[in-house]
Design a protein around this motif. Sequence first.
Motif, mmCIF file in Angstrom:
data_model
loop_
_atom_site.group_PDB
_atom_site.id
_atom_site.type_symbol
_atom_site.label_atom_id
_atom_site.label_comp_id
_atom_site.label_asym_id
_atom_site.label_seq_id
_atom_site.Cartn_x
_atom_site.Cartn_y
_atom_site.Cartn_z
ATOM 1 N N CYS A 1 26.690 -29.043 -5.771
ATOM 2 C CA CYS A 1 25.572 -29.392 -5.722
ATOM 3 C C CYS A 1 24.423 -28.318 -6.175
ATOM 4 O O CYS A 1 23.577 -27.901 -5.443
ATOM 5 C CB CYS A 1 25.236 -29.729 -4.068
ATOM 6 N N GLU A 2 24.769 -27.950 -7.319
ATOM 7 C CA GLU A 2 24.013 -26.954 -8.112
ATOM 8 C C GLU A 2 23.372 -27.075 -9.447
ATOM 9 O O GLU A 2 24.244 -27.647 -10.235
ATOM 10 C CB GLU A 2 24.616 -25.446 -7.784
ATOM 11 N N PHE A 3 22.248 -27.011 -9.749
ATOM 12 C CA PHE A 3 21.836 -27.190 -11.065
ATOM 13 C C PHE A 3 21.195 -25.499 -11.678
ATOM 14 O O PHE A 3 20.747 -24.795 -10.512
ATOM 15 C CB PHE A 3 20.429 -27.666 -11.216
ATOM 16 N N TYR A 4 21.546 -25.077 -12.695
ATOM 17 C CA TYR A 4 21.174 -23.933 -13.092
ATOM 18 C C TYR A 4 20.483 -24.043 -14.499
ATOM 19 O O TYR A 4 20.966 -24.764 -15.397
ATOM 20 C CB TYR A 4 22.405 -22.864 -13.500
ATOM 21 N N PHE A 5 19.221 -23.637 -14.634
ATOM 22 C CA PHE A 5 18.483 -23.723 -16.026
ATOM 23 C C PHE A 5 18.065 -22.346 -16.616
ATOM 24 O O PHE A 5 17.472 -21.470 -15.635
ATOM 25 C CB PHE A 5 17.065 -24.431 -15.721
ATOM 26 N N PHE B 1 19.065 -38.823 -13.469
ATOM 27 C CA PHE B 1 18.961 -38.986 -11.867
ATOM 28 C C PHE B 1 18.091 -38.166 -11.230
ATOM 29 O O PHE B 1 17.606 -37.293 -11.846
ATOM 30 C CB PHE B 1 20.251 -39.194 -11.064
ATOM 31 N N TYR B 2 17.613 -38.393 -10.172
ATOM 32 C CA TYR B 2 16.630 -37.565 -9.330
ATOM 33 C C TYR B 2 17.094 -37.078 -8.324
ATOM 34 O O TYR B 2 18.184 -37.745 -7.651
ATOM 35 C CB TYR B 2 15.527 -38.711 -8.831
ATOM 36 N N ILE B 3 16.823 -35.939 -7.619
ATOM 37 C CA ILE B 3 17.315 -35.208 -6.430
ATOM 38 C C ILE B 3 16.238 -35.936 -5.292
ATOM 39 O O ILE B 3 15.128 -35.740 -5.462
ATOM 40 C CB ILE B 3 17.357 -33.983 -6.373
ATOM 41 N N VAL B 4 16.967 -36.640 -4.297
ATOM 42 C CA VAL B 4 15.854 -37.197 -3.446
ATOM 43 C C VAL B 4 15.795 -36.734 -1.963
ATOM 44 O O VAL B 4 15.173 -37.077 -1.176
ATOM 45 C CB VAL B 4 16.426 -38.670 -3.152
ATOM 46 N N GLY B 5 16.750 -35.518 -1.577
ATOM 47 C CA GLY B 5 16.431 -34.816 -0.563
ATOM 48 C C GLY B 5 16.197 -33.279 -0.581
ATOM 49 O O GLY B 5 15.527 -32.985 -1.595
ATOM 50 N N ASP B 6 16.646 -32.480 0.375
ATOM 51 C CA ASP B 6 15.833 -31.292 0.560
ATOM 52 C C ASP B 6 16.834 -30.364 -0.582
ATOM 53 O O ASP B 6 17.875 -30.473 -0.501
ATOM 54 C CB ASP B 6 16.151 -30.816 1.897
ATOM 55 N N ILE B 7 15.867 -29.450 -0.944
ATOM 56 C CA ILE B 7 16.698 -28.399 -1.879
ATOM 57 C C ILE B 7 16.074 -26.923 -1.812
ATOM 58 O O ILE B 7 15.388 -26.745 -1.141
ATOM 59 C CB ILE B 7 16.134 -28.591 -3.315
ATOM 60 N N THR B 8 17.000 -25.953 -2.204
ATOM 61 C CA THR B 8 16.582 -24.422 -2.307
ATOM 62 C C THR B 8 15.983 -24.583 -3.802
ATOM 63 O O THR B 8 16.799 -24.913 -4.712
ATOM 64 C CB THR B 8 17.557 -23.673 -1.879
ATOM 65 N N THR C 1 17.617 -22.010 -10.397
ATOM 66 C CA THR C 1 18.688 -22.275 -9.416
ATOM 67 C C THR C 1 18.271 -23.291 -8.662
ATOM 68 O O THR C 1 17.686 -22.818 -7.429
ATOM 69 C CB THR C 1 19.765 -21.200 -8.973
ATOM 70 N N ILE C 2 18.530 -24.539 -8.523
ATOM 71 C CA ILE C 2 18.413 -25.459 -7.578
ATOM 72 C C ILE C 2 19.612 -25.932 -6.716
ATOM 73 O O ILE C 2 20.531 -26.490 -7.517
ATOM 74 C CB ILE C 2 17.651 -26.890 -8.276
ATOM 75 N N THR C 3 19.839 -25.985 -5.726
ATOM 76 C CA THR C 3 20.835 -26.352 -4.792
ATOM 77 C C THR C 3 20.609 -27.626 -3.942
ATOM 78 O O THR C 3 19.160 -27.659 -3.655
ATOM 79 C CB THR C 3 21.531 -25.388 -3.891
ATOM 80 N N TYR C 4 20.888 -28.602 -3.747
ATOM 81 C CA TYR C 4 20.876 -29.661 -2.885
ATOM 82 C C TYR C 4 21.874 -30.216 -2.153
ATOM 83 O O TYR C 4 23.088 -29.514 -2.303
ATOM 84 C CB TYR C 4 20.600 -30.811 -3.984
#
Length: 228
Positions: free
Chosen positions: A20-24, A60-67, A133-136
Motif C-alpha cells: 500500500c505504498e506509492f513512491y515518486f 485510480f484514486y486513493i479514497v481513504g486516509d494516507i501518510t 512517499t504515500i502510504t494508504y
Amino acid sequence: MSIIDLDNNLGFMEHVESECEFYFNLNISPVSHQSKSAAAKERKRELQASIRDVLKSINFYIVGDITFHLQWNLHEHKRIETDGAADIDNILKPIIDGFTGFDALLIDDNQIDDVQAQWAHYYDYHNDKFTVTITYEPGQLIPKDSLFLLQLEQNIYMPIKIHSDKESREAELEKVLSAYEIRKEAIESDGYDRATRRKNRMQRFFHVSRIDDDFQKGDQNEYLEQAL
C-alpha cells in the motif's frame, strides 16, 4: 510492484500495492507557498501541472486516509549557507495540492493523517528535486472511471465504487448506509469521543466544499442508475 519511468525526464514512480505504498522520485524543483510574485505563481502552476502529468499514468484514486512523506534533495550549501532556500514547511502545500483533485490521486488533502518533511544533501548544486512517499490503507483504491461520491446528507458525500451490475450496486449501497447509520447512532448515544469514524472502521467521507466539481456525485437513486 510496478516502476514507471516518466516522460520529459520527470523521474520515476513506483507502486507497491502489496505494501500500500506509492513512491515518486521527481526531477522537479519545489516552490514556496509564501512566494507571491507573478513569477512564483507561474512556478507553482508549472509545478502542479508537472505532478499531474506524472499522475496521468495512475488509473485510480486513493479514497481513504494516507501518510505523506516529502524529502527535498538540495545542495547543503544552498540549504544552510545562503538565504535563497525556502522554508521546508512552505514547500509542502504546493506539492500536496498537485496530488489533490479530479485529475490527481487524492480527492482532498484532508485525507492526509500524517505528514512529514525533511531535506537531504544532493550533489547537483543547480538542480534540486524531491521525493514523495504515500502510504494508504488496504482496500482504499477505486478506479477513476468507477468512482461515485454518494450523498449521505445535505453536505456530506462518501466515495463508493460503481459496480457493473445493479445487484452489486444495491449491496454496496446497503453496506455503506448501514455503516453510516451505526456511526450516527453511536455518536448520539456516546458522543464523538467514543464514536469517531475510525472507531467504527468505516469509509471516510467528505464535506461537499472539499470535492472538486468534476467528480461524479449524486444521491442513492442516481448511484443505482449508474452504468459502466
